[in-house]
Design a protein around this motif. Structure first.
Motif, short mmCIF file in Angstrom:
data_model
loop_
_atom_site.label_atom_id
_atom_site.label_comp_id
_atom_site.label_asym_id
_atom_site.label_seq_id
_atom_site.Cartn_x
_atom_site.Cartn_y
_atom_site.Cartn_z
N THR A 47 4.23 -0.43 -5.80
CA THR A 47 3.14 -1.39 -5.89
C THR A 47 3.64 -2.76 -6.34
OG1 THR A 47 1.48 0.31 -6.37
CG2 THR A 47 0.95 -1.94 -7.04
N ASP A 86 -6.28 0.76 4.29
CA ASP A 86 -7.16 -0.18 3.59
C ASP A 86 -6.38 -1.35 3.02
OD1 ASP A 86 -9.20 1.51 4.23
OD2 ASP A 86 -9.46 2.33 2.21
N LYS A 87 -5.16 -1.09 2.53
CA LYS A 87 -4.32 -2.17 2.01
C LYS A 87 -3.94 -3.14 3.13
CE LYS A 87 -2.17 0.03 -2.02
NZ LYS A 87 -0.90 0.39 -2.67
N ASN A 134 -6.83 -4.65 -4.54
CA ASN A 134 -6.22 -3.81 -3.51
C ASN A 134 -4.85 -3.24 -3.91
OD1 ASN A 134 -8.16 -4.40 -1.16
ND2 ASN A 134 -7.65 -6.44 -1.95
N PHE A 135 -4.22 -3.89 -4.88
CA PHE A 135 -2.93 -3.43 -5.40
C PHE A 135 -3.03 -3.39 -6.93
CE2 PHE A 135 -2.32 -5.44 -1.33
CZ PHE A 135 -1.39 -4.63 -0.67
N LEU A 178 3.85 -1.24 5.36
CA LEU A 178 2.68 -0.38 5.16
C LEU A 178 2.33 0.40 6.42
CD1 LEU A 178 0.39 -2.77 3.08
CD2 LEU A 178 1.62 -0.77 2.24
N GLN A 237 5.33 -4.50 -3.54
CA GLN A 237 4.36 -5.03 -2.57
C GLN A 237 3.71 -6.32 -3.08
OE1 GLN A 237 1.88 -1.56 -2.26
NE2 GLN A 237 3.24 -0.53 -0.82
N LEU A 252 -3.39 3.40 2.61
CA LEU A 252 -2.44 2.42 3.15
C LEU A 252 -3.12 1.55 4.21
CD1 LEU A 252 0.64 4.78 3.45
CD2 LEU A 252 0.47 2.79 1.96
#
Length: 411
Positions: free
Chosen positions: A181, A221-222, A143-144, A200, A184, A219
């Protein structure tokens, strides 16, 4: 409630447990694949001398549930670093445990190491299991995406092709976006998922205002991914009791069913229903609906259709009804769902949870209810709402993929 009774209410799922002494200080933190089984083992008659000394000082135990044992590993390490418990000496002092290293470069790499160097890099840990640590990093990386190569290559590698690296080596991502990223990921490793979700959410709303819908969707989805492995900070029984009191429910909300809809401008519209029992997901009773009667983008009508179909079936088959229904959205979604229940002649407690301010809408007071961020009841509702959103989105993506494949075949 004594410790034995309290442990009996712990879930049979992964998480971290925190043992406290008479002053309320955390003296030991551990992780478990099954919280209930692991913590119950401390009540055994035959304990080592070290564990006996520990248990002689324990007067209370709390837990924080996680989606996987690997995410429990990350949470355990961040909590030990924060609280420095007396009986977690080995993890604090042993130099052989694995660490996560984020290199000090223009486009930092992330990998597991056992050596802490004075090289300007960021180090997280130590962690007690290299295998679980690598599993946790895989979950994060999906995801990242980040680079893990020792040196930047001249062409994109396999990880770019499978969407696990943003390929800074060939200029596919800017320095500022890659730095965001890394920031995060650092928040996740520090156990600051709540802070990251808020950040986010702000970014997503801004992108939507700017009509950058694809970026807003990424964003979103994250955020959904984060919600699947962030720690659940509520005690189930406390949450259910608070829910009953705050929402003025006639019975304890043991069975809660939650609905969410997912669509893009009305296309491939779907709805999901997730079921929780005693505060825990009951995946055998999840249901999904392909919206049939609504052709335009109308969340109210889509919600109404899903609610009608679900409870018409329960009524016709004379099956048990839930103690509480939760719908994603504000008063509009709540009223749409309530109208369907009334049309079926059913009386079921129902509320909605609006994501932007986390406000709870009910039918008995005109203004929404706002609970404190650390409220067990709010945590439970958020957990259920996020799970219903994840489940709806998963089905929506499946239908989109099928449609794409069918169009390719027909083309």
């Amino acid at each position: 409630m004594d410790i034995k009774e309290k442990i009996g209410l712990f879930p049979d799922s992964p998480g971290v447990y925190l043992m406290k002494d008479s002053s309320g200080r955390i003296i030991y933190i551990g992780k478990a694949l099954s919280l209930r089984k692991r913590v119950s083992s401390y009540l055994a008659r035959e304990l080592s001398a070290k564990t006996s000394r520990l248990m002689a000082n324990v007067v209370d135990i709390e837990y924080r549930a996680t989606a996987t044992e690997s995410m429990a590993l990350l949470l355990e390490a961040s909590l030990i670093k924060e609280h420095k418990p007396k009986y977690n000496v080995s993890l604090r002092d042993d130099k052989s445990f694995p660490l996560v290293k984020i290199t000090n470069e223009e486009f930092p790499a992330i990998y597991v190491t056992r050596k802490r160097e004075d090289d300007g890099a960021q180090y997280f840990g130590p962690y007690i299991s290299a295998g679980l640590l690598r599993e946790a990093l895989k979950i994060i990386r999906r995801n990242f995406p980040y680079r893990s190569c020792s040196t930047l290559p001249k062409k994109a590698c396999m990880y770019y092709r499978i969407k696990l690296s943003p390929a800074p080596c060939i200029g596919k991502i800017s320095k500022s976006d890659y730095a965001e990223t890394i920031k995060q990921i650092s928040l996740i490793l520090e156990g600051k998922n709540e802070e990251l979700v808020k950040e986010l959410s702000r970014e997503m709303r801004q992108k939507a205002k700017e009509r950058k819908f694809e970026e807003a969707a990424l964003l979103r989805d994250k955020m959904i991914a984060l919600n699947t492995f962030r720690p659940s900070l509520y005690n189930a029984e406390a949450a259910l009791n608070e829910l009953r009191e705050v929402l003025r429910l006639p019975v304890m909300p043991r069975r809660i069913e939650a609905f969410d809809v997912s669509n893009i401008l009305g296309r491939q519209a779907t709805a999901s229903m997730v079921s929780f029992y005693n505060g825990l997901a009951d995946k055998d009773n999840y249901r999904r609906f392909r919206i049939k009667t609504v052709k335009q983008s109308d969340d109210y009508k889509m919600m109404a259709e899903a609610v009608h179909r679900r409870y018409l079936r329960l009524k016709e088959e004379n099956l048990p009804l839930p103690d509480l229904i939760l719908v994603d959205g504000g008063r509009g979604q709540l009223c749409a769902a309530k109208k369907e229940l009334e049309g079926l002649g059913l009386v079921i407690s129902i509320v909605s949870l609006a994501k932007r301010e986390e406000e709870i809408y009910t039918l008995f007071i005109p203004r929404p209810i706002r609970l404190k961020n650390n409220s067990p009841a709010l945590r439970l509702l958020q957990c259920i709402r996020d799970e219903s959103h994840r489940f709806a989105l998963k089905y929506h993506r499946l239908l989109r993929k099928k449609r794409f494949l069918n169009e390719e075949k027909s083309g």
